[in-house]
Design a protein around this motif. Structure first.
Motif, PDB file in Angstrom:
ATOM      1  N   GLU A 171     -58.873 -28.747  -9.487  1.00 34.76           N
ATOM      2  CA  GLU A 171     -59.929 -28.190  -9.717  1.00 34.76           C
ATOM      3  C   GLU A 171     -61.026 -28.738  -9.781  1.00 34.76           C
ATOM      4  OE1 GLU A 171     -62.087 -24.493 -12.494  1.00 34.76           O
ATOM      5  OE2 GLU A 171     -59.949 -25.326 -12.826  1.00 34.76           O
ATOM      6  N   VAL A 172     -62.094 -28.370  -8.849  1.00 31.72           N
ATOM      7  CA  VAL A 172     -63.333 -29.103  -8.988  1.00 31.72           C
ATOM      8  C   VAL A 172     -64.246 -28.284  -9.592  1.00 31.72           C
ATOM      9  CG1 VAL A 172     -65.588 -30.090  -7.587  1.00 31.72           C
ATOM     10  CG2 VAL A 172     -63.134 -30.089  -6.659  1.00 31.72           C
ATOM     11  N   PHE A 173     -65.019 -29.102 -10.729  1.00 31.93           N
ATOM     12  CA  PHE A 173     -65.934 -28.135 -11.465  1.00 31.93           C
ATOM     13  C   PHE A 173     -66.992 -29.021 -11.952  1.00 31.93           C
ATOM     14  CE2 PHE A 173     -62.739 -29.906 -14.328  1.00 31.93           C
ATOM     15  CZ  PHE A 173     -63.468 -30.381 -15.348  1.00 31.93           C
ATOM     16  N   ARG A 174     -67.963 -28.622 -12.842  1.00 29.80           N
ATOM     17  CA  ARG A 174     -68.942 -29.265 -13.242  1.00 29.80           C
ATOM     18  C   ARG A 174     -68.987 -29.303 -14.782  1.00 29.80           C
ATOM     19  NH1 ARG A 174     -74.659 -27.332 -11.256  1.00 29.80           N
ATOM     20  NH2 ARG A 174     -74.114 -25.591 -12.863  1.00 29.80           N
ATOM     21  N   ILE A 175     -69.453 -30.409 -15.378  1.00 25.40           N
ATOM     22  CA  ILE A 175     -69.261 -30.673 -16.719  1.00 25.40           C
ATOM     23  C   ILE A 175     -70.727 -31.212 -17.184  1.00 25.40           C
ATOM     24  CG2 ILE A 175     -68.512 -33.215 -16.388  1.00 25.40           C
ATOM     25  CD1 ILE A 175     -66.819 -32.399 -19.302  1.00 25.40           C
ATOM     26  N   GLY A 176     -71.009 -30.724 -18.292  1.00 29.77           N
ATOM     27  CA  GLY A 176     -72.426 -31.170 -18.750  1.00 29.77           C
ATOM     28  C   GLY A 176     -72.550 -31.421 -20.180  1.00 29.77           C
ATOM     29  N   GLY A 177     -73.362 -32.159 -20.679  1.00 35.78           N
ATOM     30  CA  GLY A 177     -73.786 -32.512 -21.971  1.00 35.78           C
ATOM     31  C   GLY A 177     -74.418 -33.803 -22.287  1.00 35.78           C
ATOM     32  N   ASP A 215     -64.551 -23.660  -1.652  1.00 38.62           N
ATOM     33  CA  ASP A 215     -64.631 -25.027  -2.130  1.00 38.62           C
ATOM     34  C   ASP A 215     -66.000 -25.325  -2.496  1.00 38.62           C
ATOM     35  OD1 ASP A 215     -62.109 -25.408  -1.639  1.00 38.62           O
ATOM     36  OD2 ASP A 215     -62.386 -26.400   0.596  1.00 38.62           O
ATOM     37  N   GLY A 216     -66.842 -24.411  -2.363  1.00 42.47           N
ATOM     38  CA  GLY A 216     -68.559 -24.730  -2.707  1.00 42.47           C
ATOM     39  C   GLY A 216     -68.691 -24.166  -3.897  1.00 42.47           C
ATOM     40  N   ILE A 217     -67.963 -23.263  -4.476  1.00 43.87           N
ATOM     41  CA  ILE A 217     -68.140 -22.694  -5.796  1.00 43.87           C
ATOM     42  C   ILE A 217     -67.545 -23.694  -7.041  1.00 43.87           C
ATOM     43  CG2 ILE A 217     -67.799 -20.789  -7.604  1.00 43.87           C
ATOM     44  CD1 ILE A 217     -67.585 -18.984  -4.858  1.00 43.87           C
ATOM     45  N   ASN A 218     -68.612 -24.303  -7.617  1.00 41.58           N
ATOM     46  CA  ASN A 218     -68.129 -25.151  -8.860  1.00 41.58           C
ATOM     47  C   ASN A 218     -68.520 -24.541 -10.043  1.00 41.58           C
ATOM     48  OD1 ASN A 218     -67.343 -27.169  -7.208  1.00 41.58           O
ATOM     49  ND2 ASN A 218     -69.396 -27.843  -7.023  1.00 41.58           N
ATOM     50  N   PHE A 219     -67.488 -24.062 -10.888  1.00 46.20           N
ATOM     51  CA  PHE A 219     -67.713 -23.572 -12.533  1.00 46.20           C
ATOM     52  C   PHE A 219     -68.259 -24.851 -13.295  1.00 46.20           C
ATOM     53  CE2 PHE A 219     -64.874 -20.744 -10.354  1.00 46.20           C
ATOM     54  CZ  PHE A 219     -65.191 -19.366 -10.557  1.00 46.20           C
ATOM     55  N   PHE A 220     -69.186 -24.344 -14.174  1.00 49.10           N
ATOM     56  CA  PHE A 220     -69.825 -25.412 -15.057  1.00 49.10           C
ATOM     57  C   PHE A 220     -68.926 -25.230 -16.609  1.00 49.10           C
ATOM     58  CE2 PHE A 220     -72.277 -26.189 -18.982  1.00 49.10           C
ATOM     59  CZ  PHE A 220     -72.436 -27.311 -18.725  1.00 49.10           C
ATOM     60  N   ARG A 221     -68.591 -26.156 -17.245  1.00 51.64           N
ATOM     61  CA  ARG A 221     -67.749 -26.289 -18.260  1.00 51.64           C
ATOM     62  C   ARG A 221     -68.431 -27.077 -19.128  1.00 51.64           C
ATOM     63  NH1 ARG A 221     -63.039 -25.608 -14.939  1.00 51.64           N
ATOM     64  NH2 ARG A 221     -62.041 -23.630 -15.327  1.00 51.64           N
ATOM     65  N   SER A 222     -68.461 -26.862 -20.596  1.00 49.49           N
ATOM     66  CA  SER A 222     -68.900 -27.647 -21.479  1.00 49.49           C
ATOM     67  C   SER A 222     -67.714 -28.651 -22.081  1.00 49.49           C
ATOM     68  CB  SER A 222     -69.454 -26.985 -22.679  1.00 49.49           C
ATOM     69  OG  SER A 222     -68.422 -26.454 -23.471  1.00 49.49           O
ATOM     70  N   PRO A 223     -67.970 -29.910 -22.533  1.00 52.13           N
ATOM     71  CA  PRO A 223     -66.537 -30.536 -23.222  1.00 52.13           C
ATOM     72  C   PRO A 223     -65.737 -30.049 -24.013  1.00 52.13           C
ATOM     73  CG  PRO A 223     -68.583 -31.896 -23.164  1.00 52.13           C
ATOM     74  CD  PRO A 223     -68.991 -30.790 -22.703  1.00 52.13           C
ATOM     75  N   SER A 224     -66.202 -29.112 -24.861  1.00 51.46           N
ATOM     76  CA  SER A 224     -65.291 -28.183 -25.744  1.00 51.46           C
ATOM     77  C   SER A 224     -64.537 -27.215 -24.858  1.00 51.46           C
ATOM     78  CB  SER A 224     -66.279 -27.342 -26.747  1.00 51.46           C
ATOM     79  OG  SER A 224     -67.049 -28.216 -27.523  1.00 51.46           O
TER      80      SER A 224
END
Length: 147
Positions: free
Chosen positions: A53-59, A33-42
């Motif tokens: 799924e818990v993840f990170r988004i950035g932009g 549960d502590g590993i969050n993958f990064f994704r872009s909006p695209s």
């Protein structure tokens, strides 16, 4: 006598290997549960993740998209120049959070909206998280900050 020492040595090695495998498995289980993958909006728009799924988004926070509604819920869009994702966040935003600035959010993508549980903003006028810079460069919209 020699076979007893050899047998004991094999038992110790086997026990050590089993302990190592078990401990590696327990560490992996604890971190799931502590590993969050990064994704872009695209990437989110191309392959929407599962709602669980818990993840990170950035932009960049899209200009003109920031809506402060009733209560503590804030709505805005995050973009990497190629796609935009709607974001909702309930809570207090960081002081440096504003439009056209870099941000990273942690949360889930549910019914076409990223429901953020945590929002991080840049901490000075030149900082942007590496993942955000990479995603913006990939889209061809990143501009180096002027010194």
């Amino acid at each position: 006598m020699k076979s007893l020492k050899k047998q004991r040595r094999i038992q110790v090695i086997a026990l050590t290997v089993v302990a190592l495998i078990v401990s590696t498995g327990l560490i992996g289980y604890a971190m799931r549960d502590g590993i969050n993958f990064f994704r872009s909006p695209s990437q989110v728009m191309e392959e929407p993740p599962q709602p669980t799924e818990v993840f990170r988004i950035g932009g960049l926070v899209e200009e003109g998209s920031l809506e402060r509604g009733q209560g503590e819920t804030i709505r805005f869009s995050v973009t990497d120049g190629g796609a935009s994702v709607a974001v909702t966040f309930t809570g207090v935003l960081p002081d440096l959070f504003e439009e056209n600035q870099g941000m990273v959010g942690t949360g889930r993508y549910v019914n076409g909206v990223f429901e953020a549980t945590e929002i991080l903003a840049k901490h000075d006028e030149t900082y942007m998280p590496k993942e955000v810079v990479d995603a913006l460069k990939e889209q061809g919209v990143y501009q180096e900050p002027e010194s």
